[in-house]
Design an enzyme around this catalytic site. Structure first.
Site, PDB file in Angstrom:
ATOM      1  N   GLU A 193       1.169  -0.326  -5.293  1.00 22.69           N
ATOM      2  CA  GLU A 193       0.297   0.443  -5.325  1.00 22.69           C
ATOM      3  C   GLU A 193       0.627   1.393  -5.855  1.00 22.69           C
ATOM      4  OE1 GLU A 193      -3.203   3.091  -3.140  1.00 22.69           O
ATOM      5  OE2 GLU A 193      -2.585   2.192  -2.424  1.00 22.69           O
TER       6      GLU A 193
ATOM      7  N   ASP B 126       0.833  -1.092   0.472  1.00 23.64           N
ATOM      8  CA  ASP B 126      -0.009   0.077  -0.385  1.00 23.64           C
ATOM      9  C   ASP B 126       0.904   1.033  -0.045  1.00 23.64           C
ATOM     10  OD1 ASP B 126      -2.710   1.217   0.438  1.00 23.64           O
ATOM     11  OD2 ASP B 126      -2.135   2.022   1.918  1.00 23.64           O
TER      12      ASP B 126
END
Length: 652
Positions: free
Chosen positions: A382, A329
């Site tokens: 990401e 993330d």
């Protein structure tokens, strides 16, 4: 009495090696060296709580600035004087010891008295395998894996091919607490395993991507404010229940990807922040250690022990839980020192630049460790910027990820789809631009949870027009996405056109699946996944220009897009024709590379999907008429707001 419960004494041996009288998992010189080097990938074997089968448990915790450390828990009445730990000789900063009275299931924390200002805090175990159910915050003594026998041997033996870059990969992103519920309550891991496997298998997705299940105190953070980097959240069951969940999905032929958050962590008093009375895991300077967007702490990637902690967490999930991939993330927030910061709010690197050199080193170390120890898994970044070589090997000066989310494709495509079709001719490049850079990285095309929260509306409600046009637009978009180079990710609820914006409270609007338009969209996604998996042309060359060829990228006036997808080996190509206006295009001459029949394998305007039924009667025969610089052509009917996929059946 609690005051009589003491940790086992230490017996010094050679060098810096020490052993307790009770057999103890020793944190030895090699561990200390790797820990301080930032490359220790299995700290979970040495730190934390490790119960013995015959009773008692070993404890070890990193607290280099502590004056004293003791274990407090259910067995000693939370008495800080009862079970003191001892420092391991040397300078590792690790404290450990054995406590006889500990039993699995009991809760505990470390009481840490700092050398600085006498600060005392009870901290959860950073390496705990299990935690109390929130809002309680203690760690729980747990003998990991006891009672679960893995039965996913076939999956594990074959998953290298299933997780490969040339494999079909359609990921279904799920938040476990709000996918389905039972009588308004959370479903457990075991019940979810069966319900989710049945649904995902029926829908044809290849993988499930779980929003973080690592333990987190605030449910509303969706798991992205992690405190337990080695513990699945207790909201849905025990660690063995989560093992069962992964095991069952594997037995059903479904991969499991886990969202993992090394970019920041919450500052809750029981967590990692100010752990031993100092900024141990995080930077002390708020310009480096505080995240202004998420009101959380930022890991100090320049500290080798922190890198070892994070790398060990990543490998833990791959090792102990058979996880197939980690979606990392907020990578952009890690790479840029000035991320979400204004002038004067950040500290330049040693060269005066804004690149976080320590974070780069950590990410490269992480990916080397993952692909070294678990080469049949993958990592996904990401990363929302144009940072180069994110998904290229570290030997090529890349970050070493296997895949990268294509955030640019997502933003451009959704922006295009929001426009009324009458205006789309002015934005034609938004759907073609991604092919300029499509092969610079190994991309995943994401339509994720981030696009259906915080007032952004649901995916179906982003589409313009009346109810019929909204569904036609969404069907055309999803088929275009599945035909575009790159792996796929779709957030739960989008596959049947949930109207309500996603919320973590409650479950998806499953009742709408009984309505014709929603049911038709769901059938289309099911069929789309089947076609995607069956057609090598749609997945085997996602990351090379050889797998894609424009037929016509410039028909802005009609908002028509025509391209070919090609398989890695000898095999039939696939033609993709997209019409992004509500005007049907009849007798459209489309150049193709060969004669023979081109069979219609998917038409988003089919009546079974809720469309009007325009089409090509199942297939079209190529004629020896030149078009688009090719010797053969098809005379196609492109339905309104549709994507049509045709497969060549070869020259006859």
């Amino acid at each position: 009495m609690a005051s009589q419960r003491r940790s086992a004494p230490w017996t010094p041996l050679q060098g810096n090696t020490v052993l307790a009288v009770h057999p103890l998992a020793v944190f030895d010189d090699t561990d200390a060296y790797l820990f301080r080097e930032g490359t220790h990938a299995r700290l979970f074997d040495k730190l934390g709580c490790h119960p013995h089968e015959d009773g008692g448990a070993d404890f070890a915790v990193w607290a280099p600035n502590a004056e004293s450390v003791s274990v407090v828990g259910d067995w000693n009445g939370w008495n800080g004087d009862a079970d003191a730990l001892s420092p391991v000789p040397g300078d590792s900063g690790v404290w450990h010891g054995h406590v006889d009275d500990v039993r699995p299931g009991q809760t505990y924390k470390y009481r840490i008295r700092s050398r600085l200002r006498g600060h005392v805090e009870d901290k959860a175990d950073p390496f705990a395998f299990s935690s109390e159910l929130a809002p309680a915050t203690a760690s729980r003594v747990h003998r990991l894996g006891e009672g679960h026998d893995w039965e996913d041997g076939n999956w594990m033996a074959t998953r290298h091919a299933r997780n490969a870059l040339d494999a079909p990969m359609a990921m279904y992103e799920v938040h476990l607490g709000s996918w389905r519920r039972e009588d308004g309550q959370f479903m457990g891991y075991r019940a979810l395993a069966h319900a989710l496997a049945d649904y995902v298998s029926d829908m044809g997705f290849t993988h499930v991507e779980l929003m973080p299940v690592t333990e987190h105190p605030f449910y509303g953070s969706w798991g992205y404010q992690t405190t337990g980097y080695f513990a699945p959240t207790a909201r849905y069951g025990t660690p063995e229940d989560f093992m069962y969940f992964v095991d069952h999905l594997h037995q059903r032929g479904i991969g499991v990807v886990l969202d993992w958050v090394p970019s920041h962590f919450p500052t809750d008093a029981h967590g990692l922040a100010f752990f031993d009375g100092t900024h141990l895991f995080e930077h002390a300077d708020p310009r480096q250690g505080f995240h202004p967007e998420w009101n959380s702490a930022i890991f100090n990637y320049g500290r080798p022990e922190v890198r070892s902690f994070l790398v060990s967490s990543a490998l833990f999930w791959l090792d102990k839980y058979h996880i197939d991939g980690l979606r990392v993330d907020a990578v952009a927030s890690m790479l840029y020192l000035d991320y979400a910061r204004g002038p004067g709010g950040w500290v330049p690197n040693r060269h005066g630049g804004r690149e976080n050199l320590e974070a780069i080193e950590f990410l490269q170390t992480l990916n080397r460790a993952v692909y070294r120890d678990h080469p049949d898994t993958f990592t996904v970044a990401e990363e929302s910027t144009a940072w180069p070589r994110v998904s290229r090997p570290t030997e090529m000066d890349g970050l070493g990820f296997g895949l990268k989310w294509n955030m640019g494709w997502m933003h451009d495509t959704l922006d295009y789809m929001r426009h009324d079709p009458v205006h789309r001719s002015h934005h034609h490049h938004a759907l073609t631009f991604s092919l300029v850079y499509a092969f610079h990285e190994n991309f995943v095309l994401p339509l994720s949870h981030d696009e259906v929260v915080h007032g952004k509306g649901s995916l179906i409600n982003k589409m313009p027009g009346d109810d019929w046009q909204q569904f036609a637009n969404l069907r055309a978009l999803l088929a275009f996405m599945w035909a575009h180079p790159g792996k796929k990710l779709l957030f739960m609820g989008a596959e049947f056109g949930q109207r309500r914006e996603w919320t973590h409270d409650g479950e998806l609007e499953w009742w709408v699946c009984g309505l014709p338009a929603h049911a038709g969209l769901q059938r289309m996604v099911r069929q789309l996944n089947r076609v995607y998996r069956e057609q090598p042309a749609l997945h085997s060359q996602d990351f090379t220009p050889a797998g894609f060829e424009w037929i016509d990228a410039d028909d802005a006036e009609r908002s028509v897009f025509l391209f070919l997808r090609k398989p890695a080996h000898d095999g039939p190509p696939v033609l993709v024709a997209v019409n992004m206006t509500p005007v049907p295009r009849t007798n459209l001459l489309v150049g193709v590379p060969c004669g023979g029949t081109w069979r219609e394998v998917l038409n988003t305007d089919a009546t079974e999907f809720g469309g009007a039924g325009w089409g090509n009667f199942g297939g079209v025969e190529a004629s020896p008429v030149r078009s688009h610089g090719r010797r053969h052509s098809l005379s196609l009917t492109l339905p309104p707001l549709s994507t049509v996929i045709l497969q060549s059946e070869g020259q006859r």
